[in-house]
Design an enzyme around this catalytic site. Structure first.
Site, PDB file in Angstrom:
ATOM      1  N   ASP A 187     106.982 -63.123  11.216  1.00  0.00           N
ATOM      2  CA  ASP A 187     106.995 -62.958  12.663  1.00  0.00           C
ATOM      3  C   ASP A 187     107.421 -64.297  13.257  1.00  0.00           C
ATOM      4  O   ASP A 187     106.801 -65.331  12.965  1.00  0.00           O
ATOM      5  CB  ASP A 187     105.598 -62.574  13.154  1.00  0.00           C
ATOM      6  CG  ASP A 187     105.603 -62.225  14.635  1.00  0.00           C
ATOM      7  OD1 ASP A 187     106.351 -62.864  15.410  1.00  0.00           O
ATOM      8  OD2 ASP A 187     104.860 -61.312  15.022  1.00  0.00           O
ATOM      9  N   ASP A 233     114.345 -57.131  20.948  1.00  0.00           N
ATOM     10  CA  ASP A 233     113.548 -56.051  21.549  1.00  0.00           C
ATOM     11  C   ASP A 233     113.192 -56.416  22.993  1.00  0.00           C
ATOM     12  O   ASP A 233     112.744 -57.533  23.250  1.00  0.00           O
ATOM     13  CB  ASP A 233     112.264 -55.830  20.734  1.00  0.00           C
ATOM     14  CG  ASP A 233     112.573 -55.347  19.315  1.00  0.00           C
ATOM     15  OD1 ASP A 233     113.620 -54.708  19.134  1.00  0.00           O
ATOM     16  OD2 ASP A 233     111.777 -55.626  18.404  1.00  0.00           O
ATOM     17  N   TYR A 279     123.767 -53.443  16.430  1.00  0.00           N
ATOM     18  CA  TYR A 279     123.465 -52.895  17.746  1.00  0.00           C
ATOM     19  C   TYR A 279     124.635 -53.064  18.705  1.00  0.00           C
ATOM     20  O   TYR A 279     124.901 -52.205  19.532  1.00  0.00           O
ATOM     21  CB  TYR A 279     122.193 -53.562  18.312  1.00  0.00           C
ATOM     22  CG  TYR A 279     120.935 -52.878  17.854  1.00  0.00           C
ATOM     23  CD1 TYR A 279     120.570 -52.900  16.516  1.00  0.00           C
ATOM     24  CD2 TYR A 279     120.105 -52.199  18.741  1.00  0.00           C
ATOM     25  CE1 TYR A 279     119.417 -52.272  16.075  1.00  0.00           C
ATOM     26  CE2 TYR A 279     118.954 -51.563  18.307  1.00  0.00           C
ATOM     27  CZ  TYR A 279     118.611 -51.602  16.978  1.00  0.00           C
ATOM     28  OH  TYR A 279     117.477 -50.972  16.549  1.00  0.00           O
TER      29      TYR A 279
HETATM   30  N1  SAM Z   1     119.880 -58.371  15.572  1.00  0.00           N
HETATM   31  C1  SAM Z   1     120.144 -57.029  15.072  1.00  0.00           C
HETATM   32  C2  SAM Z   1     121.328 -56.433  15.770  1.00  0.00           C
HETATM   33  O1  SAM Z   1     121.752 -56.971  16.818  1.00  0.00           O
HETATM   34  O2  SAM Z   1     121.878 -55.432  15.295  1.00  0.00           O
HETATM   35  C3  SAM Z   1     118.895 -56.144  15.187  1.00  0.00           C
HETATM   36  C4  SAM Z   1     118.411 -55.857  16.574  1.00  0.00           C
HETATM   37  S1  SAM Z   1     116.879 -54.952  16.610  1.00  0.00           S
HETATM   38  C5  SAM Z   1     116.841 -54.246  18.195  1.00  0.00           C
HETATM   39  C6  SAM Z   1     115.672 -56.247  16.778  1.00  0.00           C
HETATM   40  C7  SAM Z   1     115.162 -56.764  15.448  1.00  0.00           C
HETATM   41  O3  SAM Z   1     114.324 -57.885  15.675  1.00  0.00           O
HETATM   42  C8  SAM Z   1     114.315 -55.738  14.694  1.00  0.00           C
HETATM   43  O4  SAM Z   1     114.759 -55.626  13.362  1.00  0.00           O
HETATM   44  C9  SAM Z   1     112.892 -56.319  14.789  1.00  0.00           C
HETATM   45  O5  SAM Z   1     112.097 -55.976  13.679  1.00  0.00           O
HETATM   46  C10 SAM Z   1     113.178 -57.802  14.855  1.00  0.00           C
HETATM   47  N2  SAM Z   1     112.108 -58.569  15.518  1.00  0.00           N
HETATM   48  C11 SAM Z   1     111.557 -58.304  16.726  1.00  0.00           C
HETATM   49  N3  SAM Z   1     110.608 -59.193  17.029  1.00  0.00           N
HETATM   50  C12 SAM Z   1     110.553 -60.070  15.985  1.00  0.00           C
HETATM   51  C13 SAM Z   1     109.758 -61.210  15.703  1.00  0.00           C
HETATM   52  N4  SAM Z   1     108.811 -61.617  16.554  1.00  0.00           N
HETATM   53  N5  SAM Z   1     109.965 -61.853  14.540  1.00  0.00           N
HETATM   54  C14 SAM Z   1     110.914 -61.424  13.665  1.00  0.00           C
HETATM   55  N6  SAM Z   1     111.697 -60.343  13.871  1.00  0.00           N
HETATM   56  C15 SAM Z   1     111.526 -59.673  15.025  1.00  0.00           C
END
Ligand code: SAM
Length: 211
Positions: free
Chosen positions: A94, A116, A193
């Site tokens: 995280d 997110d 995305y």
């Molecule tokens: N970056 C990629 C893309 O643009 O295709 C994935 C986007 S996806 C909406 C957001 C990713 O961030 C998810 O895989 C989620 O698990 C990860 N994520 C969200 N909060 C996080 C955190 N605090 N630490 C690590 N990963 C995180």
């Protein structure tokens, strides 16, 4: 983001040579691992398309992909098992604990892509571009380090520009339509995305900030 549980992914990530699952022990050693190359990280890398394309293009840079969930990370590892890029490693963690993993000044650039949105106000500090996260990035970035953020979410983008200013960062460049901006789109590598949302006609926003 809806998350599909992949049975066994947690154990698979713990055993993978491409993943660090207890990264605190790496603090201060990243420049040795990178062989002195600049270190760039993506926080919330998802399935790794963006990071792995960058790594294939730029062998002189070392890339660290950070992802919270094994069920997502496993897809990046599957790609890496085939490509075996020598300048990429994945960290399952995280990002809230990022200052336990990198020393001050150890990171040269941070990428945030389609983070997110956490739309409820009470969750604002979980957004990866909140003041709380910017303060963490401030502690690990090199003096001339930058953060690059892309999203199609206009509310999150406006919030992020405001938070950058509130945290005392400078916005060195920004656009509300990256794919129509000749300067900022030069050399752009699309994320998973980004491909999905731009195919739906959503404009992509991007900002680059520094302290
Ligand atoms: N970056 C990629 C893309 O643009 O295709 C994935 C986007 S996806 C909406 C957001 C990713 O961030 C998810 O895989 C989620 O698990 C990860 N994520 C969200 N909060 C996080 C955190 N605090 N630490 C690590 N990963 C995180």
């Amino acid at each position: 983001m809806r998350l599909k549980n992949v049975p066994g992914s947690r154990e698979a990530m713990e055993e993978s040579i491409y993943v660090i699952t207890e990264p605190e022990g790496e603090k201060g050693t990243w420049k040795t691992r990178s062989g002195g190359r600049p270190l760039q990280i993506e926080v919330g890398m998802g399935k790794g398309k963006f990071l792995m394309e960058l790594a294939a293009r730029n062998p002189d840079i070392y890339y660290v992909g950070i992802e919270k969930y094994s069920s997502v990370l496993i897809r990046a590892v599957e790609k890496q098992q085939i490509q075996k890029l020598p300048n990429v490693i994945f960290v399952r963690m995280d990002a809230e604990a990022i200052t336990d993993v990198f020393e001050p000044g150890e990171v040269d650039k941070i990428y945030l892509n389609f983070s997110d949105p956490w739309p409820k106000d009470r969750h604002a500090k979980r957004r990866l571009t909140s003041v709380q996260f910017l303060n963490r990035y401030d502690r690990i970035l090199a003096p001339d380090g930058t953060v690059e953020f892309k999203t199609d979410n206009a509310d999150l983008f406006r919030f992020s520009l405001e938070q950058a200013e509130a945290a005392g960062w400078t916005v060195t460049a920004h656009t509300f339509d990256l794919h129509r901006d000749p300067e900022l789109s030069a050399g752009n590598v699309m994320t998973e995305y980004e491909e999905r949302f731009s195919a739906m006609g959503n404009p992509i926003h991007k900002m680059i900030i520094r302290r």
